[in-house]
Design a protein around this motif. Structure first.
Motif: not given
Length: 221
Positions: A33-37, A86-87, A115-120, A153-169
């Motif tokens: 993911m992009r460095p801002f995460v 959270l994308a 993990v979110t590319d939004g705010l907390v 539980d759908v494919p998303v892009e978070c922090g510039g990376v495609r993430v599918e449900p079940g991928d390891l993070v």
């Protein structure tokens, strides 16, 4: 999908840099993911399976409906070692989808982090709970009237990376890496082998060998 991964044990051995290197070797050079995460607590490590949520901007509240409905359903369905992804289309001043109460609920379900590319927000409370959270920024705003989770539980892009449900993070102080689930077993095995080689390389360097000689022997840098 592999079900016998010991996430707890591997968190103490693996690290994001070696996983990124291994994924490069598997022809997957865009999995970090992009460095801002960044982590709220740089000492925390997360590793588990992705459970995704997709957010969209809204510009007001519709009376008579629950704007948190999809979000609540995702959190209540979390299981052991699930990682909430959270994308939010990058850091913004309007979407802060994660805070203390969601952290408390996810932690009680056995989830492994968020993990979110939004705010907390509610940062002091999240740190007190010791739950690993990686974020695109910090802000006090509620999502109500500003954004809603439109799908889970759908494919998303978070922090510039495609993430599918079940991928390891995997996330640590260096960043967040996503491992496609189809490659999970091979990537983990190769990463452990590389770590063994790096340990041997380090031993020889500490003994005073020249870097060129050690690299010629192990091919690791």
């Amino acid at each position: 999908m592999a079900t016998d991964i010991d996430f707890k044990a591997l968190k103490g051995v693996l690290y994001s840099a070696v996983l990124s290197d291994v994924l490069d070797g598997f022809g997957c050079p865009n999995q970090a993911m992009r460095p801002f995460v960044r982590p709220l607590d740089e000492g925390k490590v997360l590793f588990g399976r992705a459970r995704t949520g997709l957010y969209a901007h809204v510009y007001g509240v519709t009376e008579g409906r629950n704007p948190y409905e999809v979000e609540i359903a995702l959190v209540d369905d979390l299981g052991t070692d699930d990682i909430v992804i959270l994308a939010c289309d990058g850091p913004t001043t309007r979407i802060a989808p994660w805070g203390e109460l969601l952290t408390t609920a996810a932690r009680c379900r056995g989830a492994g982090g968020c993990v979110t590319d939004g705010l907390v927000r509610d940062v002091r409370h999240i740190r007190r709970l010791g739950f690993p959270v990686f974020h695109g920024g910090i802000g006090p705003l509620d999502t109500k009237g500003r954004a809603e989770m439109t799908a889970r539980d759908v494919p998303v892009e978070c922090g510039g990376v495609r993430v599918e449900p079940g991928d390891l993070v995997f996330g640590d102080v260096d960043g967040v890496v996503v491992i496609p689930q189809a490659l999970a077993a091979a990537v983990i095995e190769t990463a452990l082998e590389k770590i063994h080689g790096e340990n041997k390389t380090r031993e020889h360097l500490e003994q005073g060998m020249l870097l060129a000689d050690v690299y010629a022997r192990y091919g690791i840098l």
